[in-house]
Design a protein around this motif. Structure first.
Motif, PDB file in Angstrom:
ATOM      1  N   ALA A 204     -60.074  15.803  45.267  1.00 22.18           N
ATOM      2  CA  ALA A 204     -60.022  14.522  44.563  1.00 22.18           C
ATOM      3  C   ALA A 204     -59.819  14.669  43.060  1.00 22.18           C
ATOM      4  O   ALA A 204     -59.205  13.805  42.426  1.00 22.18           O
ATOM      5  CB  ALA A 204     -61.291  13.727  44.834  1.00 22.18           C
ATOM      6  N   SER A 205     -60.311  15.745  42.470  1.00 25.21           N
ATOM      7  CA  SER A 205     -60.182  15.915  41.017  1.00 25.21           C
ATOM      8  C   SER A 205     -58.814  16.443  40.600  1.00 25.21           C
ATOM      9  O   SER A 205     -58.509  16.491  39.406  1.00 25.21           O
ATOM     10  CB  SER A 205     -61.268  16.872  40.501  1.00 25.21           C
ATOM     11  N   MET A 206     -58.009  16.840  41.560  1.00 26.94           N
ATOM     12  CA  MET A 206     -56.741  17.484  41.238  1.00 26.94           C
ATOM     13  C   MET A 206     -55.652  16.487  40.851  1.00 26.94           C
ATOM     14  O   MET A 206     -54.841  16.741  39.965  1.00 26.94           O
ATOM     15  CB  MET A 206     -56.260  18.322  42.425  1.00 26.94           C
ATOM     16  N   TRP A 207     -55.627  15.334  41.509  1.00 29.63           N
ATOM     17  CA  TRP A 207     -54.461  14.444  41.408  1.00 29.63           C
ATOM     18  C   TRP A 207     -54.344  13.802  40.039  1.00 29.63           C
ATOM     19  O   TRP A 207     -53.282  13.718  39.457  1.00 29.63           O
ATOM     20  CB  TRP A 207     -54.532  13.353  42.483  1.00 29.63           C
ATOM     21  N   GLN A 208     -55.461  13.259  39.564  1.00 32.05           N
ATOM     22  CA  GLN A 208     -55.498  12.582  38.267  1.00 32.05           C
ATOM     23  C   GLN A 208     -54.372  11.553  38.143  1.00 32.05           C
ATOM     24  O   GLN A 208     -53.697  11.458  37.118  1.00 32.05           O
ATOM     25  CB  GLN A 208     -55.453  13.605  37.128  1.00 32.05           C
ATOM     26  N   PHE A 209     -54.195  10.763  39.205  1.00 33.16           N
ATOM     27  CA  PHE A 209     -53.233   9.672  39.148  1.00 33.16           C
ATOM     28  C   PHE A 209     -53.770   8.565  38.238  1.00 33.16           C
ATOM     29  O   PHE A 209     -54.923   8.140  38.369  1.00 33.16           O
ATOM     30  CB  PHE A 209     -52.981   9.089  40.543  1.00 33.16           C
ATOM     31  N   ASN A 210     -52.945   8.101  37.349  1.00 33.10           N
ATOM     32  CA  ASN A 210     -53.281   6.970  36.488  1.00 33.10           C
ATOM     33  C   ASN A 210     -52.833   5.698  37.206  1.00 33.10           C
ATOM     34  O   ASN A 210     -51.658   5.354  37.197  1.00 33.10           O
ATOM     35  CB  ASN A 210     -52.581   7.120  35.132  1.00 33.10           C
ATOM     36  N   GLU A 211     -53.779   5.023  37.839  1.00 34.18           N
ATOM     37  CA  GLU A 211     -53.468   3.834  38.636  1.00 34.18           C
ATOM     38  C   GLU A 211     -53.635   2.542  37.836  1.00 34.18           C
ATOM     39  O   GLU A 211     -53.854   1.474  38.417  1.00 34.18           O
ATOM     40  CB  GLU A 211     -54.341   3.790  39.890  1.00 34.18           C
ATOM     41  N   SER A 212     -53.537   2.634  36.522  1.00 34.24           N
ATOM     42  CA  SER A 212     -53.842   1.473  35.691  1.00 34.24           C
ATOM     43  C   SER A 212     -52.936   0.281  35.977  1.00 34.24           C
ATOM     44  O   SER A 212     -53.390  -0.870  35.933  1.00 34.24           O
ATOM     45  CB  SER A 212     -53.770   1.846  34.207  1.00 34.24           C
ATOM     46  N   ILE A 213     -51.662   0.530  36.280  1.00 36.51           N
ATOM     47  CA  ILE A 213     -50.765  -0.591  36.586  1.00 36.51           C
ATOM     48  C   ILE A 213     -50.995  -1.080  38.010  1.00 36.51           C
ATOM     49  O   ILE A 213     -51.049  -2.281  38.267  1.00 36.51           O
ATOM     50  CB  ILE A 213     -49.296  -0.186  36.372  1.00 36.51           C
ATOM     51  N   ILE A 214     -51.145  -0.145  38.958  1.00 36.56           N
ATOM     52  CA  ILE A 214     -51.405  -0.547  40.346  1.00 36.56           C
ATOM     53  C   ILE A 214     -52.666  -1.398  40.436  1.00 36.56           C
ATOM     54  O   ILE A 214     -52.696  -2.440  41.095  1.00 36.56           O
ATOM     55  CB  ILE A 214     -51.533   0.695  41.257  1.00 36.56           C
ATOM     56  N   GLU A 215     -53.731  -0.973  39.759  1.00 33.50           N
ATOM     57  CA  GLU A 215     -55.021  -1.642  39.892  1.00 33.50           C
ATOM     58  C   GLU A 215     -55.312  -2.658  38.788  1.00 33.50           C
ATOM     59  O   GLU A 215     -56.303  -3.378  38.875  1.00 33.50           O
ATOM     60  CB  GLU A 215     -56.148  -0.606  39.924  1.00 33.50           C
ATOM     61  N   GLY A 216     -54.494  -2.707  37.745  1.00 31.31           N
ATOM     62  CA  GLY A 216     -54.752  -3.650  36.665  1.00 31.31           C
ATOM     63  C   GLY A 216     -55.984  -3.308  35.850  1.00 31.31           C
ATOM     64  O   GLY A 216     -56.833  -4.163  35.579  1.00 31.31           O
ATOM     65  N   HIS A 217     -56.092  -2.054  35.463  1.00 33.92           N
ATOM     66  CA  HIS A 217     -57.279  -1.627  34.725  1.00 33.92           C
ATOM     67  C   HIS A 217     -57.458  -2.375  33.406  1.00 33.92           C
ATOM     68  O   HIS A 217     -58.592  -2.578  32.954  1.00 33.92           O
ATOM     69  CB  HIS A 217     -57.202  -0.125  34.443  1.00 33.92           C
ATOM     70  N   ASP A 218     -56.358  -2.796  32.795  1.00 33.37           N
ATOM     71  CA  ASP A 218     -56.464  -3.499  31.516  1.00 33.37           C
ATOM     72  C   ASP A 218     -57.105  -4.870  31.667  1.00 33.37           C
ATOM     73  O   ASP A 218     -57.511  -5.483  30.663  1.00 33.37           O
ATOM     74  CB  ASP A 218     -55.078  -3.640  30.874  1.00 33.37           C
ATOM     75  N   ALA A 219     -57.224  -5.354  32.889  1.00 35.83           N
ATOM     76  CA  ALA A 219     -57.805  -6.679  33.125  1.00 35.83           C
ATOM     77  C   ALA A 219     -59.263  -6.615  33.590  1.00 35.83           C
ATOM     78  O   ALA A 219     -59.874  -7.660  33.845  1.00 35.83           O
ATOM     79  CB  ALA A 219     -56.969  -7.424  34.167  1.00 35.83           C
ATOM     80  N   ILE A 220     -59.833  -5.418  33.677  1.00 38.31           N
ATOM     81  CA  ILE A 220     -61.207  -5.298  34.178  1.00 38.31           C
ATOM     82  C   ILE A 220     -62.190  -5.902  33.193  1.00 38.31           C
ATOM     83  O   ILE A 220     -62.181  -5.608  31.998  1.00 38.31           O
ATOM     84  CB  ILE A 220     -61.572  -3.820  34.434  1.00 38.31           C
ATOM     85  N   ASP A 221     -63.037  -6.760  33.697  1.00 39.30           N
ATOM     86  CA  ASP A 221     -64.179  -7.279  32.941  1.00 39.30           C
ATOM     87  C   ASP A 221     -65.420  -6.575  33.477  1.00 39.30           C
ATOM     88  O   ASP A 221     -65.852  -6.848  34.602  1.00 39.30           O
ATOM     89  CB  ASP A 221     -64.299  -8.788  33.136  1.00 39.30           C
ATOM     90  N   PRO A 222     -66.017  -5.671  32.704  1.00 41.66           N
ATOM     91  CA  PRO A 222     -67.148  -4.889  33.236  1.00 41.66           C
ATOM     92  C   PRO A 222     -68.385  -5.721  33.545  1.00 41.66           C
ATOM     93  O   PRO A 222     -69.295  -5.234  34.221  1.00 41.66           O
ATOM     94  CB  PRO A 222     -67.427  -3.874  32.111  1.00 41.66           C
ATOM     95  N   THR A 223     -68.414  -6.972  33.077  1.00 40.75           N
ATOM     96  CA  THR A 223     -69.572  -7.817  33.399  1.00 40.75           C
ATOM     97  C   THR A 223     -69.441  -8.454  34.780  1.00 40.75           C
ATOM     98  O   THR A 223     -70.405  -9.023  35.298  1.00 40.75           O
ATOM     99  CB  THR A 223     -69.743  -8.926  32.352  1.00 40.75           C
ATOM    100  N   THR A 224     -68.241  -8.381  35.373  1.00 39.37           N
ATOM    101  CA  THR A 224     -68.053  -8.920  36.718  1.00 39.37           C
ATOM    102  C   THR A 224     -68.767  -8.026  37.719  1.00 39.37           C
ATOM    103  O   THR A 224     -68.636  -6.808  37.678  1.00 39.37           O
ATOM    104  CB  THR A 224     -66.552  -8.982  37.066  1.00 39.37           C
ATOM    105  N   ARG A 225     -69.519  -8.629  38.606  1.00 36.79           N
ATOM    106  CA  ARG A 225     -70.314  -7.826  39.542  1.00 36.79           C
ATOM    107  C   ARG A 225     -69.419  -7.032  40.489  1.00 36.79           C
ATOM    108  O   ARG A 225     -68.297  -7.423  40.802  1.00 36.79           O
ATOM    109  CB  ARG A 225     -71.252  -8.720  40.363  1.00 36.79           C
ATOM    110  N   TRP A 226     -69.932  -5.895  40.949  1.00 36.15           N
ATOM    111  CA  TRP A 226     -69.307  -5.170  42.045  1.00 36.15           C
ATOM    112  C   TRP A 226     -70.218  -5.277  43.260  1.00 36.15           C
ATOM    113  O   TRP A 226     -71.447  -5.295  43.125  1.00 36.15           O
ATOM    114  CB  TRP A 226     -69.018  -3.711  41.680  1.00 36.15           C
ATOM    115  N   LEU A 227     -69.620  -5.379  44.428  1.00 32.72           N
ATOM    116  CA  LEU A 227     -70.369  -5.499  45.672  1.00 32.72           C
ATOM    117  C   LEU A 227     -70.105  -4.278  46.544  1.00 32.72           C
ATOM    118  O   LEU A 227     -68.994  -3.766  46.600  1.00 32.72           O
ATOM    119  CB  LEU A 227     -69.963  -6.772  46.416  1.00 32.72           C
ATOM    120  N   ASP A 228     -71.149  -3.825  47.227  1.00 36.08           N
ATOM    121  CA  ASP A 228     -71.115  -2.602  48.021  1.00 36.08           C
ATOM    122  C   ASP A 228     -70.441  -2.872  49.360  1.00 36.08           C
ATOM    123  O   ASP A 228     -70.927  -3.661  50.178  1.00 36.08           O
ATOM    124  CB  ASP A 228     -72.553  -2.121  48.225  1.00 36.08           C
ATOM    125  N   GLN A 229     -69.338  -2.179  49.589  1.00 35.83           N
ATOM    126  CA  GLN A 229     -68.582  -2.311  50.835  1.00 35.83           C
ATOM    127  C   GLN A 229     -69.463  -2.191  52.072  1.00 35.83           C
ATOM    128  O   GLN A 229     -69.310  -2.949  53.036  1.00 35.83           O
ATOM    129  CB  GLN A 229     -67.509  -1.225  50.843  1.00 35.83           C
TER     130      GLN A 229
END
Length: 702
Positions: A338-363
């Protein structure tokens, strides 16, 4: 096949949730259908071998029961009554229901939910972009890898090990807590090569005599959740009998003297009482490991799916650090890259739009979340609307009684994007037909090896199937979710991701087919130091500050810092005298392939393995219907008498549909969703249960 048909051999990568991510040579017939699927010999890890279920992929992709058109529920929830609608109607309704939930309860009342039905980055992870842009509840992935990953990284400092192809030049391959004959067949390709070419031994450590153990030279059969004790007993012998490489440990590890002192009381006798492995087997295995410099530890996920799973992974990983096996080609350990790939998924996942105050829920806690558990909801609003892609929680999630109750809510709107009418799709309000991997473009990596690849679209999809990305684009437009990722094609997303990640462009990677990015020998074997700041392998685990995952989850304060047997597992008791593990089958992959005829034929109906002496004590004969139960629920299936496990242990292979079980309640009625320390996870193989022979309608036992 028509003798005049045009057959081309094209290439792709298997997208399913398996570390092998096999390189594929695929027969494409008249540009419209596929024939045989083979492992490509051009990629050195796959080495021409794939599992039987993927070799028969034509029966899945061309299955007559594939979903072909959008549908709206017309009957009661779970009735299976649907009517065909248009894509515009479907997407309009989903968007309207999401907007309604947001107006009434806030954006966090919408929860996009997914997992690893495909491991392609565009089609798997793009759903996060919608969540981030809209400030919907974020999603914390816990159902599979967390426990194993943190247990490995806590020792090495990152999730990467030696080149897995080095199994082929090892003198002893230890396959621990994984059943690759069922789950990642290429491990056996390389281990068998070592046995054939070098006379290497294969050792298997597991909780039952599975298909891998049957091929092994050394078989270590232990009780579930006791691998840490076994590992400590082995290391005790290594120190006691002079097999510990003190020079290596002095240079590369943090506290060898403290470890030796700690292990003084972790004798083989102590380990045997906990694990069930006889003292002489513990000692013989330790001596073999100590005498074999090129010992390769291929560590798996299975033995970590326990409440003490992270400590078990760490304990097993400590053994090659004690012997210094990391120094040698064919020696050391591997779990995942897992540490090898270092894919930057910022466009795929929209990292620039993350609001860290938004809750995360456990799958894994979806049952608790959908039934209103305040702690699971992080004190926030109820979940009122969901989009589900790439997963089937109504069958695979733990605490199925709660999951069923949650999905039965009349006030919960659910849209499911699927390939077949799964048990989750059957309880949805809107069902959307999805493409399969040969019908869209995507980007892949191999968790169990070192290759990255583009999987190009090979054929058109049937009916009105759309890819995950197309669905997200359609919803994004209707929900006013503005982000560059929604405006790009999958190929453009792949190209941008590769460039941001330092992997060149899409055309270059396509020309490479499967690009090998394995680091050099010194890096892979940590010969210039491990990945912690002090460059040491850590026998002493700092569980409060793991190098991977969200820390501070579960009872992390109770975790032993040095390798040990952590007594946090769900121990058998008087009311629940058996320990149950729900291990993977050969022909299903979670609930993928349980719709294909050949897989169904091989797996048959749901069974539970029980030791003949345990069965006799309960008056159970082979083939009897039995009910397993605990505080979470019950399930009924067929008893299979089996000598290849310890007394008091039960094994139920595979995840059959709930409806395949007698009474319609599946195996995950019994599994818990308690948060596993220190970064979350689900303990699927850590359940205490009782067993009863089923009574017939006349009151007599069946």
């Amino acid at each position: 096949m028509n003798q005049h048909a045009k057959v081309d051999i094209r290439h792709s990568t298997c997208p399913h949730d398996c570390p092998s991510a096999c390189a594929l040579d695929i027969e494409v017939i008249d540009d419209r259908s596929i024939g045989r699927v083979r492992g490509s010999k051009q990629q050195t890890y796959t080495a021409g071998v794939v599992c039987a279920k993927v070799a028969r992929y034509a029966e899945r992709i061309h299955h007559p029961d594939r979903l072909l058109y959008p549908m709206r529920r017309t009957g009661p929830k779970g009735s299976g009554q649907f009517a065909r609608i248009s894509w515009d109607e479907a997407l309009d309704e989903i968007a309207a229901r999401f907007d309604q939930a947001e107006r009434e309860f806030g954006a966090e009342s919408v929860w996009p939910y997914y997992y690893a039905g495909t491991m392609g980055l565009v089609m798997r992870d793009g759903i996060n972009r919608l969540a981030h842009v809209k400030k919907y509840s974020r999603y914390y992935s816990t159902i599979c890898a967390n426990i194993a990953r943190v247990g490995f990284a806590i020792g090495t400092g990152k999730i990467a090990g030696v080149d897995p192809r080095e199994m082929g030049v090892s003198d002893l391959v230890v396959i621990w807590g994984t059943n690759p004959v069922n789950t990642q067949v290429n491990v056996m390709t390389h281990a068998s090569r070592a046995r054939k070419e070098r006379g290497a031994k294969i050792a298997a450590i597991d909780v039952y005599n599975n298909d891998t153990m049957k091929q092994a030279d050394i078989k270590i059969l232990l009780r579930p959740g006791t691998d840490g004790a076994f590992a400590c007993g082995v290391m005790h012998v290594l120190f006691r009998e002079g097999y510990a490489d003190r020079a290596y440990m002095d240079r590369y590890t943090d506290c060898p003297d403290e470890l030796e002192t700690h292990l003084a009381t972790r004798t083989p006798e102590w380990a045997s009482k906990i694990s069930g492995v006889p003292v002489e087997e513990i000692e013989a295995f330790a001596r073999l490991v100590g005498q074999t410099k090129r010992t390769f530890f291929r560590l798996g996920y299975g033995f970590t799916r326990s409440r003490n799973g992270a400590t078990q992974m760490h304990a097993a990983l400590c053994i090659p650090a004690v012997t210094g096996a990391w120094q040698y080609e064919g020696g050391g350990a591997f779990f995942n890259n897992a540490s090898m790939w270092q894919f930057n998924e910022s466009i795929i996942e929209g990292h620039d739009a993350i609001d860290p105050t938004t809750r995360w829920l456990d799958q894994s806690q979806i049952g608790r979340i959908l039934t209103g558990d305040s702690e699971a909801l992080k004190g926030g609003p109820p979940v009122k609307a969901m989009l589900i892609q790439n997963t089937n929680p109504v069958t695979v999630a733990p605490e199925q009684a709660l999951v069923r109750q949650g999905f039965a809510r009349e006030d919960l709107f659910v849209a499911v994007h699927e390939q077949f009418m799964t048990e989750t799709a059957a309880v949805a309000d809107i069902v959307l037909p999805a493409t399969m991997f040969m019908e869209h473009d995507d980007l892949y990596y191999g968790g169990g090896h070192q290759h990255i690849s583009v999987g190009a679209k090979l054929i058109d999809s049937p009916g009105e199937c759309r890819s995950n990305h197309e669905v997200l684009q359609g919803l994004g437009r209707r929900l006013n979710a503005v982000h560059p990722g929604f405006e790009m094609t999958p190929r453009e997303l792949i190209d941008a991701t590769l460039k941001k990640s330092g992997h060149g462009d899409i055309e270059t990677l396509e020309a490479d087919l499967w690009r090998d990015i394995q680091p050099d020998f010194r890096t892979s074997h940590y010969l210039d130091g491990f990945a912690h700041l002090d460059k040491k392998f850590h026998f002493k685990a700092d569980w409060a500050n793991p190098p991977w995952g969200k820390p501070g989850l579960g009872p992390w304060e109770q975790m032993p810092s040095l390798p040990d047997h952590w007594t946090v597992i769900e121990e058998a008791d008087e009311a629940h005298p058996f320990r149950l593990a729900t291990s993977p089958s050969r022909s299903f992959l979670n609930t993928s392939f349980n719709e294909t005829p050949s897989s169904i034929a091989r797996e048959g109906s749901p069974t539970v393995m029980i030791h003949p002496e345990d069965a006799a004590s309960l008056g159970i004969a082979d083939g009897d219907a039995v009910t397993l139960g605990n505080m979470r629920g019950e399930t009924t299936l067929t008893a299979r008498l089996f000598h290849g496990l310890r007394r008091g242990v039960l094994i139920a292979e595979s995840i059959h549909p709930n409806k395949a079980h007698i009474g319609g309640r599946g195996i995950n009625m019994l599994t818990g969703a308690e948060i596993v320390a220190p970064v979350g996870g689900a303990a699927f193989h850590d359940n205490k249960v009782w067993v009863k022979k089923v009574m017939s309608a006349s009151g007599r036992k069946s």
